[in-house]
Motif scaffolding. Structure first.
Motif, short mmCIF file in Angstrom:
data_model
loop_
_atom_site.label_atom_id
_atom_site.label_comp_id
_atom_site.label_asym_id
_atom_site.label_seq_id
_atom_site.Cartn_x
_atom_site.Cartn_y
_atom_site.Cartn_z
N GLU A 54 8.66 -24.57 -14.58
CA GLU A 54 9.95 -24.10 -15.06
C GLU A 54 9.79 -22.76 -15.76
O GLU A 54 8.86 -22.56 -16.55
N SER A 79 8.31 -29.74 -16.15
CA SER A 79 9.62 -30.32 -16.45
C SER A 79 10.30 -29.73 -17.68
O SER A 79 11.38 -30.19 -18.05
N CYS A 81 10.62 -26.01 -20.51
CA CYS A 81 10.29 -24.64 -20.85
C CYS A 81 10.87 -24.38 -22.25
O CYS A 81 12.05 -24.61 -22.47
N HIS A 104 17.40 -20.40 -15.44
CA HIS A 104 16.13 -21.10 -15.38
C HIS A 104 16.10 -21.92 -14.10
O HIS A 104 17.14 -22.18 -13.50
N ASN A 105 14.91 -22.25 -13.67
CA ASN A 105 14.77 -23.04 -12.45
C ASN A 105 14.49 -24.49 -12.79
O ASN A 105 14.05 -24.82 -13.88
N HIS A 106 14.81 -25.35 -11.84
CA HIS A 106 14.44 -26.76 -11.89
C HIS A 106 13.47 -27.00 -10.74
O HIS A 106 13.90 -27.05 -9.58
N ASP A 117 19.83 -28.66 -21.41
CA ASP A 117 20.37 -27.42 -20.85
C ASP A 117 21.72 -27.10 -21.47
O ASP A 117 22.00 -25.95 -21.82
N THR A 142 17.38 -22.89 -7.77
CA THR A 142 16.40 -23.55 -6.91
C THR A 142 16.18 -22.64 -5.70
O THR A 142 16.86 -21.63 -5.54
#
Length: 157
Positions: A54, A79, A81, A104-106, A117, A142
């Motif tokens: 992440e 999982s 950050c 942010h990415n998952h 979040d 994503t």
């Protein structure tokens, strides 16, 4: 006290602020839709990390939502950050940004925002209000799609 010790009490560091944007105004990309923000972020994201760890990034915007820059804020684990609001807003202030888009990415590819979040978005939005820096959106990125808090009505007012 010796003269040396007394003198060191009055020694302080000086902070200077410099700002230079190398991209001409007419060449900046204007972000008027979440899809544009997603395209910029996907282009800048390291493909080898998108589904592995992440990361948290921000897009820095001027008054007309022209993109000034993208900044890497934090890298975490698979999982989570840790995001420090001070790092986000010192970056925005240094760039003379009027607005920011959080992202942010998952790695799991799950586009649904977690309770963390939502809490972080609210906290950063409140910080932005104090500094007069608009937090315009928060994207979950994503490799195939994205979730926009603004598009889904989840941005704090």
């Amino acid at each position: 006290m010796t003269q040396l010790n007394l003198q060191s009490l009055f020694t302080v560091n000086e902070v200077e602020i410099h700002y230079r944007n190398k991209t001409p105004y007419q060449d900046r990309i204007q972000i008027t839709r979440s899809t544009t923000a997603y395209e910029i972020l996907r282009h800048a994201w390291d493909e080898n990390k998108l589904e592995l760890i992440e990361q948290f990034k921000i897009l820095l915007l001027d008054r007309k939502n022209n993109c000034l820059a993208i900044s890497d804020i934090s890298t975490g684990g698979m999982s989570a950050c840790i995001v420090d609001p001070k790092v986000i807003f010192v970056t925005a202030l240094k760039a003379n940004a009027c607005g920011i888009i959080l992202a942010h990415n998952h790695p799991s590819q799950n586009l649904q925002p977690s309770p963390q979040d939502l809490t972080l978005t609210r906290k950063l939005s409140d910080c932005g209000k104090l500094l007069d820096i608009a937090v315009l959106d928060h994207l979950i990125v994503t490799s195939r799609n994205y979730y926009s808090f603004a598009d889904e009505g989840c941005m704090p007012r």
